[in-house]
Design a protein around this motif. Sequence first.
Motif, PDB file in Angstrom:
ATOM      1  N   ARG A   2       0.027   1.102   5.933  1.00 48.04           N
ATOM      2  CA  ARG A   2      -0.948   0.013   5.873  1.00 48.04           C
ATOM      3  C   ARG A   2      -2.295   0.543   6.360  1.00 48.04           C
ATOM      4  O   ARG A   2      -2.355   1.279   7.344  1.00 48.04           O
ATOM      5  CB  ARG A   2      -0.498  -1.165   6.744  1.00 48.04           C
ATOM      6  N   ASP A  72      -5.942  -2.371   3.044  1.00 46.65           N
ATOM      7  CA  ASP A  72      -5.231  -3.655   2.980  1.00 46.65           C
ATOM      8  C   ASP A  72      -6.018  -4.772   3.657  1.00 46.65           C
ATOM      9  O   ASP A  72      -5.680  -5.946   3.502  1.00 46.65           O
ATOM     10  CB  ASP A  72      -3.859  -3.512   3.649  1.00 46.65           C
ATOM     11  N   ALA A  73      -7.022  -4.399   4.460  1.00 47.49           N
ATOM     12  CA  ALA A  73      -7.904  -5.391   5.088  1.00 47.49           C
ATOM     13  C   ALA A  73      -9.172  -4.652   5.520  1.00 47.49           C
ATOM     14  O   ALA A  73      -9.145  -3.439   5.739  1.00 47.49           O
ATOM     15  CB  ALA A  73      -7.245  -6.045   6.294  1.00 47.49           C
ATOM     16  N   LEU A  95     -13.814  -4.139  -4.069  1.00 47.73           N
ATOM     17  CA  LEU A  95     -12.584  -4.307  -3.282  1.00 47.73           C
ATOM     18  C   LEU A  95     -11.577  -5.087  -4.125  1.00 47.73           C
ATOM     19  O   LEU A  95     -11.925  -6.100  -4.721  1.00 47.73           O
ATOM     20  CB  LEU A  95     -12.924  -5.100  -2.011  1.00 47.73           C
ATOM     21  N   VAL A  99      -7.851  -8.801  -0.911  1.00 43.89           N
ATOM     22  CA  VAL A  99      -7.902  -8.025   0.347  1.00 43.89           C
ATOM     23  C   VAL A  99      -8.792  -8.779   1.342  1.00 43.89           C
ATOM     24  O   VAL A  99      -9.960  -9.027   1.055  1.00 43.89           O
ATOM     25  CB  VAL A  99      -8.451  -6.598   0.116  1.00 43.89           C
ATOM     26  N   ALA A 225      -3.868  -6.672   7.749  1.00 53.32           N
ATOM     27  CA  ALA A 225      -3.482  -5.507   6.932  1.00 53.32           C
ATOM     28  C   ALA A 225      -1.958  -5.396   6.877  1.00 53.32           C
ATOM     29  O   ALA A 225      -1.398  -4.898   5.903  1.00 53.32           O
ATOM     30  CB  ALA A 225      -4.092  -4.230   7.509  1.00 53.32           C
TER      31      ALA A 225
END
Length: 261
Positions: A2, A72-73, A95, A99, A225
Motif C-alpha cells: 500500500r 492508494d491515498a 490521479l 484515490v 491507503a
Amino acid sequence: MRIALSIAGSDPTGGAGLQADLQVFRALGVHGQGVVSALTVQDTVKVHRVLPVFPNVVLDQLRTLLRDAPPDAVKLGMLAGDEVVRAVAHGLGELPEGVPIVVDPVLAASDGTPLLERRAIPALLELLSRCALVTPNLEEARELSGCDVSTRAGVEAAARTLVEECGAGAALVKGGHAEGPPDDCLALGQGGSTVVHWLTGRRLDVGPVHGTGCALAAAVTAGLAQGRSLEEAVDDARRFVVEALARAEAAGSGARLLVFG
Ligand code: PXL
C-alpha cells in the motif's frame, strides 16, 4: 504494497513536513512517496527561510510518479505559493478515480512564519472540492470558511461550510489550539446532508511540540491507503498522535518532536 504519497514542504528538522510524513507512513506500515513542494530553512526554534520549488518541477515530479506508481491515498501539506497549488491541482488530474486526497491546509508555522501566500487561498479552496478530508486548525478553519470559530457553534459552522460550500468530503477542525479541552469537530458529508460529531480530546502537559498537524493528516492518509473508512482512519490517527505526543522528545533547544511507534 500500500502506498501513500505526501506532497509537502521539506522540514530539515524532521519534525514536520515531508520528512515527518514519511516517518508516519513507515510507522503505520505503508510505503511513503514524497513530492517536494518547497524547501524551508529551519531549526526546532523557528523557520528562517521558505523557498517554493519551481511549479513546473512540482508538476513534473507528480506526473512522472503518477504515471509509474500511483498511490492508494494522497496527502497535501505545505504548498507555499499560488502557482504551486495550481500545479498540484493540475497534476492530480491524472490521479486514478477514487484515490482519496487529504488536505492539511497549512497556512503558517507555529512561530507565525507564512507557509502559504495569501493569494493562493482561492486555488486551495478549489482543491477542497476534490478532497476526501480537510484538516484545518482553528485559525485555518476561520481563514478558509470565514466563520468566527471562537465558540463551539462557530467551529461547527466552519466544518459544515468546508463540506457544504467548499465541497470537501469531510472536514476535521482541530481544537488543539483552543483554550479548554482540545476537542476536534468532524463534519462528514453524506449524500447531500452533513453529520457533525465532536471527538473529545484530553490535553497532555507536554509543552510546545512541532509537527502534530502533519502527523495527524499523514496518519489519516495511511489509514485510507490501507482501505479504512474515513471515520476509522480519523479515530486511529488521533490515537496515534496522542501516543506520539506522550513520547515527544527534545532534539534541539526549541519545540519537542513527536516520537512514532
Ligand atoms: O507544521 C506545519 C508545517 C508543515 N510543513 C512544513 C513545515 C511546517 C512547520 O514548520 O515546516 C515544511
